[in-house]
Scaffold this motif. Structure first.
Motif, mmCIF file in Angstrom:
data_model
loop_
_atom_site.group_PDB
_atom_site.id
_atom_site.type_symbol
_atom_site.label_atom_id
_atom_site.label_comp_id
_atom_site.label_asym_id
_atom_site.label_seq_id
_atom_site.Cartn_x
_atom_site.Cartn_y
_atom_site.Cartn_z
ATOM 1 N N ASP A 213 0.836 -1.210 0.000
ATOM 2 C CA ASP A 213 0.000 0.000 0.000
ATOM 3 C C ASP A 213 0.866 1.253 0.000
ATOM 4 O OD1 ASP A 213 -2.813 -0.940 0.152
ATOM 5 O OD2 ASP A 213 -2.092 -1.928 1.962
ATOM 6 N N ASN A 214 1.821 1.304 0.935
ATOM 7 C CA ASN A 214 2.734 2.452 1.001
ATOM 8 C C ASN A 214 3.489 2.635 -0.312
ATOM 9 O OD1 ASN A 214 2.025 2.944 3.617
ATOM 10 N ND2 ASN A 214 3.852 2.060 4.536
ATOM 11 N N LEU A 215 3.912 1.517 -0.876
ATOM 12 C CA LEU A 215 4.679 1.565 -2.119
ATOM 13 C C LEU A 215 3.828 2.119 -3.267
ATOM 14 C CD1 LEU A 215 7.298 0.918 -3.606
ATOM 15 C CD2 LEU A 215 6.493 -1.422 -3.909
ATOM 16 N N TRP A 216 2.571 1.704 -3.327
ATOM 17 C CA TRP A 216 1.681 2.185 -4.392
ATOM 18 C C TRP A 216 1.445 3.691 -4.277
ATOM 19 C CZ3 TRP A 216 0.376 1.617 -9.020
ATOM 20 C CH2 TRP A 216 -0.814 2.135 -9.546
ATOM 21 N N TRP A 217 1.254 4.177 -3.055
ATOM 22 C CA TRP A 217 1.055 5.618 -2.852
ATOM 23 C C TRP A 217 2.317 6.403 -3.249
ATOM 24 C CZ3 TRP A 217 -0.769 4.030 2.655
ATOM 25 C CH2 TRP A 217 -2.022 3.433 2.554
ATOM 26 N N THR A 218 3.470 5.801 -2.997
ATOM 27 C CA THR A 218 4.736 6.433 -3.404
ATOM 28 C C THR A 218 4.825 6.546 -4.927
ATOM 29 O OG1 THR A 218 5.817 5.441 -1.475
ATOM 30 C CG2 THR A 218 7.255 6.269 -3.221
ATOM 31 N N ILE A 219 4.444 5.472 -5.596
ATOM 32 C CA ILE A 219 4.475 5.457 -7.066
ATOM 33 C C ILE A 219 3.564 6.539 -7.634
ATOM 34 C CG2 ILE A 219 3.745 4.086 -9.079
ATOM 35 C CD1 ILE A 219 4.725 1.592 -7.456
ATOM 36 N N ILE A 220 2.395 6.721 -7.028
ATOM 37 C CA ILE A 220 1.458 7.755 -7.500
ATOM 38 C C ILE A 220 2.077 9.143 -7.340
ATOM 39 C CG2 ILE A 220 -0.781 8.850 -7.073
ATOM 40 C CD1 ILE A 220 -1.803 6.083 -6.171
ATOM 41 N N GLY A 221 2.720 9.400 -6.183
ATOM 42 C CA GLY A 221 3.355 10.699 -5.952
ATOM 43 C C GLY A 221 4.445 10.997 -6.966
ATOM 44 N N LEU A 222 5.249 9.994 -7.276
ATOM 45 C CA LEU A 222 6.323 10.176 -8.265
ATOM 46 C C LEU A 222 5.744 10.377 -9.664
ATOM 47 C CD1 LEU A 222 9.269 10.107 -9.237
ATOM 48 C CD2 LEU A 222 9.116 7.617 -9.275
ATOM 49 N N THR A 223 4.743 9.579 -10.024
ATOM 50 C CA THR A 223 4.144 9.669 -11.357
ATOM 51 C C THR A 223 3.530 11.043 -11.586
ATOM 52 O OG1 THR A 223 3.666 7.302 -11.269
ATOM 53 C CG2 THR A 223 2.531 8.566 -12.955
ATOM 54 N N GLU A 224 2.931 11.607 -10.533
ATOM 55 C CA GLU A 224 2.347 12.959 -10.662
ATOM 56 C C GLU A 224 3.416 13.974 -11.040
ATOM 57 O OE1 GLU A 224 1.361 16.996 -9.202
ATOM 58 O OE2 GLU A 224 2.728 15.619 -8.192
#
Length: 561
Positions: A213-224
């Motif tokens: 879960d934490n990893l997925w939220w990190t990926i979203i922040g970077l992708t933005e």
């Protein structure tokens, strides 16, 4: 000051304390908050989370809660402003700053007691030397020299003390000139560093609190950051490689077809630069995505013809292409990505893919990181929703949970409407020839009577429109210098107060994502005494009185010439 040990100097200092989290209302902050929440919950640390849209709200929130909290975390707000000067906190208050905005305010950097800046381990920040910026006041020494001179004879007054004072004044003048040059060079460009979500995940990993879960939220922040061109491709690839190691570690299974233990699987993939195509139709996604719309110039008859030609070469009937992706025949659905990639070079779409990630919650709908970014922004900046910012922020925060995937799907629906409105506005600008070359920059203004003007009153959406418009103008203009010119976009903000929102983006020919227009806006406002308000945490966005717009842009044109 910068924190060397994020675990000891930041997280352990919060144990058994009450914490106030103030976060900017953007996608990266949202993901950072979600990661921090999961860690604070696991250690029963009491916290209060408040989102803010600008500097004025930051001040209001701090003064409202200042009596209750001594530990304050600022996420994507506060790093590039002088915290001590703006908030004037008590001596026992400590600020922890996780901010991707650059450059940092130097008063924050050199404050050793109350301000702790948290960076990604190994991240380098170019900071001037302390001695070049700060110098101890020499008035006491000069006063001492004067009193000594009064007690001596005339020859001494004419000699050593006065000569030494003159030398000191000359030295100070040189130091001040050098300081001015260093500060101008340091603050000249605004840019972005490592995503705050990635810093928060790094802490979770070091505390052994990391999960999918934490990893997925990190990926979203970077992708933005990448989708909105806040970082360049090299920085993105570097951060993706860091994340990919964690993806492989947390999603390793003996059977490749099996789901991961916690029923959530994350994988790397080359995603198409087609906005929300798995939740839309292929045809609409081609028409409304920045990359393909500008490459084909779909607002022209020739562009539409080329798009139909691409579909024909892929063997996809137009009727199938106009259906929702999930309703397409299985053959087309499974192969369309491969077909697009194979034909991309022929149609000038060499960069149609980029490295990204996807996730699947159990056997439910798959989401790509880009899908999540668009959906979250649509929820936060939904102008049809009249609820306060805090409610929208919490709704977006909830939509990141696996159990609330329907809320994210609703955000994606709103994002499609937002994307259509952006395209229509761009087409209107191009068709009506409303993009003006003002010498050293391009300029466009949204009409007061525009039906969609409300949508563009938010910074992220206005930035998306500006990037789309600049790319479309460069693609359709005969002006060979267009690619090397920055874009300044204006939209009516508040008709009752007579204000406009002004946003500037760098030229598309620039390899780096550094923006010099924020500094230029400040200087233009100072020279003309135009009534402006710099409330946004991004320096390239400024609020200007509508009646002062003319002289503001005249000064800006003179500055950039």
């Amino acid at each position: 000051m910068f924190i060397a040990n994020i675990r000891a100097e930041f997280y352990n200092a919060l144990l058994y304390q009450r914490v106030l989290i103030i976060a900017a209302a953007d996608c990266d902050s949202l993901c950072s908050c979600k990661i921090l929440q999961s860690m604070l919950h696991s250690d029963n640390i009491a916290y209060t989370l408040v989102p803010v849209s600008g500097l004025q709200e930051l001040e209001r929130v701090y003064f409202e809660y200042s009596d209750q909290f001594k530990n304050i975390i600022l996420i994507n707000c506060g790093g590039n402003i002088n915290i001590m000067e703006v908030l004037q906190p008590d001596e026992d208050v400590t600020f922890y700053i996780i901010d991707s905005h650059r450059p940092f305010d130097l008063d924050n950097v050199f404050n050793q007691d109350q301000i702790k800046i948290i960076l990604m381990e190994g991240e380098m920040v170019d900071i001037p030397d302390f001695e070049d910026i700060y110098r101890q006041d020499e008035e006491d020494e000069e006063d001492g020299a004067d009193s000594e001179g009064n007690n001596s004879n005339d020859e001494e007054i004419e000699g050593s003390p006065r000569k030494r004072m003159k030398t000191d004044m000359l030295s100070k003048r040189k130091w001040l000139q050098k300081r001015k040059e260093i500060l101008f060079s340091y603050y000249e460009f605004a840019y972005y560093g490592t995503a705050s979500a990635l810093i928060a995940f790094d802490l979770a990993w070091k505390l052994s609190k990391d999960n999918n879960d934490n990893l997925w939220w990190t990926i979203i922040g970077l992708t933005e950051q990448y989708l909105h061109q806040k970082i360049d491709r090299d920085k993105y690839v570097l951060d993706v490689s860091t994340i990919q190691g964690h993806v492989m570690r947390l999603n390793r299974t003996s059977d490749e077809s099996a789901m991961s233990v916690n029923c959530m699987k994350i994988g790397f993939e080359n995603d198409l630069r087609l906005s929300l195509y798995k939740h839309w139709s292929i045809y609409d996604s081609f028409c409304y995505s920045l990359y393909t719309a500008c490459k084909f110039r779909v607002w022209t008859m020739k562009g539409k013809k080329n798009l139909h030609e691409l579909l024909a070469e892929m063997g996809i009937p137009v009727k199938q292409a106009m259906q929702k992706f999930s309703s397409m025949d299985m053959e087309y659905k499974l192969n369309v990505k491969e077909w697009i990639e194979s034909l991309a070079p022929k149609f000038g779409l060499a960069d149609i893919t980029f490295g990204s990630f996807k996730t699947q919650f159990g056997y439910k709908t798959k989401f790509t990181a880009a899908d999540a970014v668009y959906g979250l922004i649509a929820i936060i900046e939904d102008m049809e929703n009249t609820r306060p910012l805090s409610d929208k922020f919490l709704e977006a925060l909830d939509s990141l949970s696996r159990s609330k995937s329907k809320a994210l799907a609703e955000g994606i629906r709103k994002a499609k409407l937002q994307q259509i409105a952006i395209f229509k506005q761009v087409r209107n600008f191009i068709d009506m020839r409303q993009v003006v070359c003002a010498g050293p920059f391009l300029y466009a203004c949204i009409d007061e009577g525009s039906p969609d003007k409300k949508i563009f009153c938010k910074p992220t959406t206005l930035g998306k429109l500006a990037r789309f418009l600049l790319t479309a103008y460069v693609a359709s203009s005969r002006n060979k210098l267009a690619a090397s010119l920055p874009m300044v976009l204006v939209t009516p903000l508040d008709t009752d107060r007579g204000t406009s929102l002004v946003l500037g983006i760098p030229p598309i020919a620039e390899d780096t994502a550094r923006n010099f227009l924020g500094r230029a806006f400040e200087q233009a406002a100072e020279k003309t005494k135009a009534r402006t308000l710099h409330d946004c945490f991004d320096s390239s966005i400024i609020e200007v009185k509508t009646e002062d717009r003319g002289k503001f842009f005249d000064a800006l044109s003179a500055l950039l010439a």
